[in-house]
Design a protein around this motif. Sequence first.
Motif, PDB file in Angstrom:
ATOM      1  N   ALA A 139      15.305   6.053   0.678  1.00 45.49           N
ATOM      2  CA  ALA A 139      13.855   5.892   0.627  1.00 45.49           C
ATOM      3  C   ALA A 139      13.485   5.127  -0.639  1.00 45.49           C
ATOM      4  O   ALA A 139      13.917   5.491  -1.739  1.00 45.49           O
ATOM      5  CB  ALA A 139      13.147   7.244   0.649  1.00 45.49           C
ATOM      6  N   ILE A 140      12.716   4.080  -0.462  1.00 43.71           N
ATOM      7  CA  ILE A 140      12.231   3.273  -1.584  1.00 43.71           C
ATOM      8  C   ILE A 140      10.715   3.392  -1.611  1.00 43.71           C
ATOM      9  O   ILE A 140      10.049   3.195  -0.583  1.00 43.71           O
ATOM     10  CB  ILE A 140      12.645   1.795  -1.416  1.00 43.71           C
ATOM     11  N   VAL A 141      10.175   3.733  -2.766  1.00 47.58           N
ATOM     12  CA  VAL A 141       8.726   3.803  -2.939  1.00 47.58           C
ATOM     13  C   VAL A 141       8.350   2.904  -4.101  1.00 47.58           C
ATOM     14  O   VAL A 141       8.832   3.099  -5.228  1.00 47.58           O
ATOM     15  CB  VAL A 141       8.233   5.241  -3.200  1.00 47.58           C
ATOM     16  N   ASN A 142       7.531   1.926  -3.839  1.00 48.87           N
ATOM     17  CA  ASN A 142       7.080   0.997  -4.869  1.00 48.87           C
ATOM     18  C   ASN A 142       5.656   1.324  -5.287  1.00 48.87           C
ATOM     19  O   ASN A 142       4.823   1.681  -4.451  1.00 48.87           O
ATOM     20  CB  ASN A 142       7.129  -0.442  -4.342  1.00 48.87           C
ATOM     21  N   THR A 143       5.388   1.189  -6.566  1.00 49.47           N
ATOM     22  CA  THR A 143       4.016   1.336  -7.048  1.00 49.47           C
ATOM     23  C   THR A 143       3.371  -0.039  -7.071  1.00 49.47           C
ATOM     24  O   THR A 143       3.689  -0.873  -7.909  1.00 49.47           O
ATOM     25  CB  THR A 143       3.977   1.963  -8.451  1.00 49.47           C
ATOM     26  N   ALA A 144       2.494  -0.263  -6.093  1.00 49.00           N
ATOM     27  CA  ALA A 144       1.710  -1.502  -6.077  1.00 49.00           C
ATOM     28  C   ALA A 144       0.443  -1.222  -6.871  1.00 49.00           C
ATOM     29  O   ALA A 144       0.509  -0.770  -8.008  1.00 49.00           O
ATOM     30  CB  ALA A 144       1.440  -1.947  -4.655  1.00 49.00           C
ATOM     31  N   SER A 145      -0.706  -1.467  -6.298  1.00 41.35           N
ATOM     32  CA  SER A 145      -1.956  -1.275  -7.030  1.00 41.35           C
ATOM     33  C   SER A 145      -3.111  -1.584  -6.103  1.00 41.35           C
ATOM     34  O   SER A 145      -2.955  -2.258  -5.075  1.00 41.35           O
ATOM     35  CB  SER A 145      -2.007  -2.214  -8.240  1.00 41.35           C
ATOM     36  N   GLU A 146      -4.288  -1.120  -6.471  1.00 41.71           N
ATOM     37  CA  GLU A 146      -5.494  -1.607  -5.812  1.00 41.71           C
ATOM     38  C   GLU A 146      -5.553  -3.132  -5.894  1.00 41.71           C
ATOM     39  O   GLU A 146      -6.076  -3.795  -4.996  1.00 41.71           O
ATOM     40  CB  GLU A 146      -6.720  -0.992  -6.495  1.00 41.71           C
ATOM     41  N   ALA A 147      -4.966  -3.698  -6.946  1.00 38.02           N
ATOM     42  CA  ALA A 147      -4.918  -5.155  -7.104  1.00 38.02           C
ATOM     43  C   ALA A 147      -3.967  -5.817  -6.120  1.00 38.02           C
ATOM     44  O   ALA A 147      -3.952  -7.041  -6.006  1.00 38.02           O
ATOM     45  CB  ALA A 147      -4.517  -5.529  -8.536  1.00 38.02           C
ATOM     46  N   GLY A 148      -3.185  -5.034  -5.407  1.00 39.12           N
ATOM     47  CA  GLY A 148      -2.364  -5.569  -4.327  1.00 39.12           C
ATOM     48  C   GLY A 148      -3.117  -5.660  -3.014  1.00 39.12           C
ATOM     49  O   GLY A 148      -2.593  -6.178  -2.022  1.00 39.12           O
ATOM     50  N   LEU A 149      -4.358  -5.158  -3.001  1.00 41.96           N
ATOM     51  CA  LEU A 149      -5.166  -5.129  -1.783  1.00 41.96           C
ATOM     52  C   LEU A 149      -6.376  -6.037  -1.849  1.00 41.96           C
ATOM     53  O   LEU A 149      -6.985  -6.331  -0.834  1.00 41.96           O
ATOM     54  CB  LEU A 149      -5.657  -3.697  -1.518  1.00 41.96           C
ATOM     55  N   ILE A 244       1.397   0.907   3.218  1.00 42.32           N
ATOM     56  CA  ILE A 244       0.815   0.555   1.926  1.00 42.32           C
ATOM     57  C   ILE A 244      -0.359   1.504   1.741  1.00 42.32           C
ATOM     58  O   ILE A 244      -1.423   1.319   2.326  1.00 42.32           O
ATOM     59  CB  ILE A 244       0.363  -0.919   1.893  1.00 42.32           C
ATOM     60  N   LEU A 245      -0.150   2.553   0.944  1.00 44.25           N
ATOM     61  CA  LEU A 245      -1.061   3.684   0.887  1.00 44.25           C
ATOM     62  C   LEU A 245      -1.979   3.630  -0.330  1.00 44.25           C
ATOM     63  O   LEU A 245      -1.537   3.814  -1.456  1.00 44.25           O
ATOM     64  CB  LEU A 245      -0.256   4.992   0.857  1.00 44.25           C
ATOM     65  N   PRO A 246      -3.285   3.389  -0.123  1.00 49.06           N
ATOM     66  CA  PRO A 246      -4.205   3.478  -1.247  1.00 49.06           C
ATOM     67  C   PRO A 246      -4.353   4.936  -1.704  1.00 49.06           C
ATOM     68  O   PRO A 246      -4.528   5.828  -0.862  1.00 49.06           O
ATOM     69  CB  PRO A 246      -5.536   2.963  -0.688  1.00 49.06           C
ATOM     70  N   VAL A 247      -4.261   5.154  -2.996  1.00 51.86           N
ATOM     71  CA  VAL A 247      -4.496   6.473  -3.572  1.00 51.86           C
ATOM     72  C   VAL A 247      -5.571   6.250  -4.631  1.00 51.86           C
ATOM     73  O   VAL A 247      -5.300   6.104  -5.815  1.00 51.86           O
ATOM     74  CB  VAL A 247      -3.209   7.070  -4.168  1.00 51.86           C
ATOM     75  N   ASP A 248      -6.824   6.189  -4.163  1.00 50.09           N
ATOM     76  CA  ASP A 248      -7.872   5.564  -4.975  1.00 50.09           C
ATOM     77  C   ASP A 248      -9.262   6.144  -4.789  1.00 50.09           C
ATOM     78  O   ASP A 248     -10.256   5.491  -5.107  1.00 50.09           O
ATOM     79  CB  ASP A 248      -7.909   4.060  -4.669  1.00 50.09           C
ATOM     80  N   ASP A 249      -9.354   7.358  -4.224  1.00 49.42           N
ATOM     81  CA  ASP A 249     -10.648   7.998  -3.995  1.00 49.42           C
ATOM     82  C   ASP A 249     -11.581   7.116  -3.158  1.00 49.42           C
ATOM     83  O   ASP A 249     -12.785   7.113  -3.347  1.00 49.42           O
ATOM     84  CB  ASP A 249     -11.315   8.365  -5.335  1.00 49.42           C
ATOM     85  N   GLY A 250     -11.010   6.349  -2.243  1.00 48.81           N
ATOM     86  CA  GLY A 250     -11.821   5.577  -1.321  1.00 48.81           C
ATOM     87  C   GLY A 250     -12.229   4.191  -1.803  1.00 48.81           C
ATOM     88  O   GLY A 250     -13.004   3.505  -1.124  1.00 48.81           O
ATOM     89  N   TRP A 251     -11.704   3.755  -2.960  1.00 47.70           N
ATOM     90  CA  TRP A 251     -12.085   2.432  -3.497  1.00 47.70           C
ATOM     91  C   TRP A 251     -11.772   1.326  -2.497  1.00 47.70           C
ATOM     92  O   TRP A 251     -12.559   0.404  -2.286  1.00 47.70           O
ATOM     93  CB  TRP A 251     -11.361   2.209  -4.820  1.00 47.70           C
ATOM     94  N   ALA A 252     -10.595   1.431  -1.835  1.00 46.11           N
ATOM     95  CA  ALA A 252     -10.200   0.391  -0.879  1.00 46.11           C
ATOM     96  C   ALA A 252     -11.105   0.367   0.344  1.00 46.11           C
ATOM     97  O   ALA A 252     -11.131  -0.622   1.081  1.00 46.11           O
ATOM     98  CB  ALA A 252      -8.749   0.612  -0.444  1.00 46.11           C
ATOM     99  N   ALA A 253     -11.849   1.434   0.559  1.00 50.96           N
ATOM    100  CA  ALA A 253     -12.733   1.504   1.726  1.00 50.96           C
ATOM    101  C   ALA A 253     -14.118   0.926   1.443  1.00 50.96           C
ATOM    102  O   ALA A 253     -14.921   0.779   2.368  1.00 50.96           O
ATOM    103  CB  ALA A 253     -12.860   2.938   2.196  1.00 50.96           C
ATOM    104  N   VAL A 254     -14.408   0.628   0.198  1.00 51.21           N
ATOM    105  CA  VAL A 254     -15.749   0.139  -0.160  1.00 51.21           C
ATOM    106  C   VAL A 254     -15.937  -1.286   0.342  1.00 51.21           C
ATOM    107  O   VAL A 254     -15.055  -2.129   0.136  1.00 51.21           O
ATOM    108  CB  VAL A 254     -15.929   0.185  -1.691  1.00 51.21           C
TER     109      VAL A 254
END
Length: 254
Positions: A139-149, A244-254
């Motif tokens: 299993a590989i888990v990469n830390t991207a960012s809201e800046a990746g979206l 690609i999982l946003p963990v951002d309190d809904g920022w990606a949904a705005v």
Amino acid sequence: MAGSGVDGRGVIVTGGASGIGRAAALAFAAQGDLVLVADLDAEGAKSVVEEIGRAGGTAVAVTGDLSAQDVVDRVAATALERFGGVDVLVNNAGIMDRMSALADVSDAEWERVIRVNLTAPFLLTRAVLPHMLAAGRGAIVNTASEAGLRGSAAGAAYTASKHGVVGLTKSLAVMYRKQGIRANAVCPGGTRTGIAVDAEQGAHGPATLGPHFVNLGRLARAEEQAAAIVFLASDAAGNINGAILPVDDGWAAV
């Protein structure tokens, strides 16, 4: 491999000396995994390893710049020697840019950010993949960012690097799913960590980005990001691949 279930897996966490990486290292160790903490910060990595040891866990530190091939080789070799294999790789280490707009990005800023944030995960993943493939799982888990979206969360260099991490994750998921390898990424929003932003106040990039942060949402604790990473690496996420999982309190949904 080091372990066939959750307990006793060999886990590499880069950027494990502080912030999200530290929280992830502690969380993996708490469930019985064997953790290699890789970081440029020798004292910080040593402190996390000692903290894990005091709690009864097993961890080892490897210090160095993960954008250097010799350091990557040492990380992989140490994990194999100490744990007998690499079941989980967490490519978390990263640096911020100066929020620079493209016309203001220096060669040095561009090359360093891309090297640390994108090339280093590529190098370490390439180093451990043969061992995962030989075992038929990983299993590989990469830390991207809201800046990746989106294009409004950082400067040009950081944004490009994190979009690259997203692409790297998806390519891995497609290329190796039939060989038992899963690759996913988390996209943290604002999180309480020690990562520094040396923005040039008044420059075009920071001035333009400022208004976009009104929709940031609440700042997450590092442990909340770590929980998502640990889940994606777990058997409970066994059919999740290329997410690609946003963990951002809904920022990606705005």
